[in-house]
Scaffold this motif. Sequence first.
Motif, PDB file in Angstrom:
ATOM      1  N   ASP A 319     -18.188  25.055 -32.277  1.00  0.00           N
ATOM      2  CA  ASP A 319     -19.403  25.106 -33.099  1.00  0.00           C
ATOM      3  C   ASP A 319     -20.010  23.737 -33.309  1.00  0.00           C
ATOM      4  N   ARG A 345     -16.072  30.710 -41.615  1.00  0.00           N
ATOM      5  CA  ARG A 345     -16.925  30.853 -40.426  1.00  0.00           C
ATOM      6  C   ARG A 345     -17.468  32.264 -40.308  1.00  0.00           C
ATOM      7  N   SER A 346     -16.627  33.262 -40.632  1.00  0.00           N
ATOM      8  CA  SER A 346     -17.078  34.648 -40.553  1.00  0.00           C
ATOM      9  C   SER A 346     -18.181  34.929 -41.568  1.00  0.00           C
ATOM     10  N   THR A 348     -20.483  32.954 -42.662  1.00  0.00           N
ATOM     11  CA  THR A 348     -21.765  32.369 -42.278  1.00  0.00           C
ATOM     12  C   THR A 348     -22.574  33.277 -41.352  1.00  0.00           C
ATOM     13  N   TYR A 349     -21.919  34.288 -40.767  1.00  0.00           N
ATOM     14  CA  TYR A 349     -22.621  35.206 -39.872  1.00  0.00           C
ATOM     15  C   TYR A 349     -23.381  36.290 -40.632  1.00  0.00           C
ATOM     16  N   ASP A 350     -23.130  36.451 -41.929  1.00  0.00           N
ATOM     17  CA  ASP A 350     -23.679  37.597 -42.653  1.00  0.00           C
ATOM     18  C   ASP A 350     -25.204  37.619 -42.633  1.00  0.00           C
ATOM     19  N   SER A 352     -27.286  36.176 -40.575  1.00  0.00           N
ATOM     20  CA  SER A 352     -27.808  36.384 -39.221  1.00  0.00           C
ATOM     21  C   SER A 352     -27.670  37.843 -38.800  1.00  0.00           C
ATOM     22  N   ILE A 353     -26.595  38.494 -39.223  1.00  0.00           N
ATOM     23  CA  ILE A 353     -26.417  39.907 -38.878  1.00  0.00           C
ATOM     24  C   ILE A 353     -27.460  40.762 -39.588  1.00  0.00           C
ATOM     25  N   PRO A 384     -25.759  34.008 -32.305  1.00  0.00           N
ATOM     26  CA  PRO A 384     -24.946  33.478 -33.405  1.00  0.00           C
ATOM     27  C   PRO A 384     -25.686  32.362 -34.139  1.00  0.00           C
ATOM     28  N   GLN A 387     -23.762  26.595 -36.811  1.00  0.00           N
ATOM     29  CA  GLN A 387     -22.866  26.248 -37.901  1.00  0.00           C
ATOM     30  C   GLN A 387     -23.173  24.842 -38.426  1.00  0.00           C
TER      31      GLN A 387
END
Length: 421
Positions: A319, A345-346, A348-350, A352-353, A384, A387
């Motif tokens: 990243d 890290r997981s 931070t994807y919320d 964007s999803i 993705p 980061q």
Amino acid sequence: MALTNISSRFKFPPLASSTFNHTSRKPFSIACSKAGDDGGKGAVDGGEKPRKLSEQSSWEVKDSEGKDYLYRLGAESENMNIAVGARAGMIDDVFIGDFLGKDSDIVFDYRQKATRSFEHLQGDYYIAPTFMDKVAVHIVKNYLASSLNIKIPLILGIWGGKGQGKTFQTELIFKTMGVEPVIMSAGELESDRAGEPGRLIRDRYRTASQVIQNQGKMSVLMINDIDAGLGRFGETQMTVNNQIVVGTLMNLADNPTRVSVGQDWRDADTVNRVPLIVTGNDFSRLYAPLIREGRMEKFYWQPTREDIVNIVSRMYEKDGISRKDVVSIVDQFPNQALDFYGALRSRTYDRSILKWVDEVGGIETLEKTLLRRKKTKEVPQFIPPEQTVEALLESGYSLIKEQKLINETKLSKEYMKNIDD
């Protein structure tokens, strides 16, 4: 109608003497005897006896109970019809038939690949040297047990805090060493049938032994979270299966080359010694004789700050997060388990999803987008997020807040607040 009327109405011609003459044929007889009167060879007319398969053959020799070799072999071995099914080349082709094809197998699920491979572990991961040395030495010592004049524990118990990477680090070591393990979970240590989990452990142990013998690969039997399946917590009920599993593990540790799965014991039925590795959080909950010295070697895994920084650095390396930034993140959230930094890290994807869901048509169309699309149509591409240290820190504060809420909020007291403490 009277019988006299029938005889008068139907006239049967008299039989000529040449048609049926009782004295025209020679009488014959069959000599019958009990099995064993003639040594089991079956006497025939003229006194001639059939030859044995071989003068030195033991197939026809009977034991003190009158049972021959084939009977004993069938009692000592597993049922071959169940073990191999109707596979060409495994049993006589006469019994295979063509209805289901020449390779029909009635127990396909029974013989699925029980070992675990780690092709999914792609990338460059960090293995703690202390962890690597402990697991590698345990495996090598057990494979050299026959040539070492020392008592070697069969079981290695890796225990420590939750989320510290005990299982993941072990799997990385397996991949590095080329070990093809057989892995079990605590959920398989209980069953509605008495004795089934103990038999399953012995069967998996023999499967790992067959990997060593038939494939020429190193293998290990691994049981994850063993204290969740065998631990005693407060008023937890001890079941028969718990006792059988504990007894099975102790017997494996004491007799690692003699493992029965239900058949009679045979002197020649020995298996390869298979190292056994178990993981857990609190081994003080286990039966004390199981974890005693000589049966289980204990290894407490608590990663140092240097281990955490190295592991997280490899995690964030793709990243673009530098090691210096990783050190600042670790210092910002001290006393956290390794899985905490993976959750950062997981999280931070919320956002964007959620943005991706809006772009593909909203929540109402997700079933069609994800599951009911045409085979020729691919899922819309998800990009993705980039980061940053700020985004990771924001996710960390959110996780810390949730941890505090769980520790501080006692919903049981809120539900029964009218009851005095």
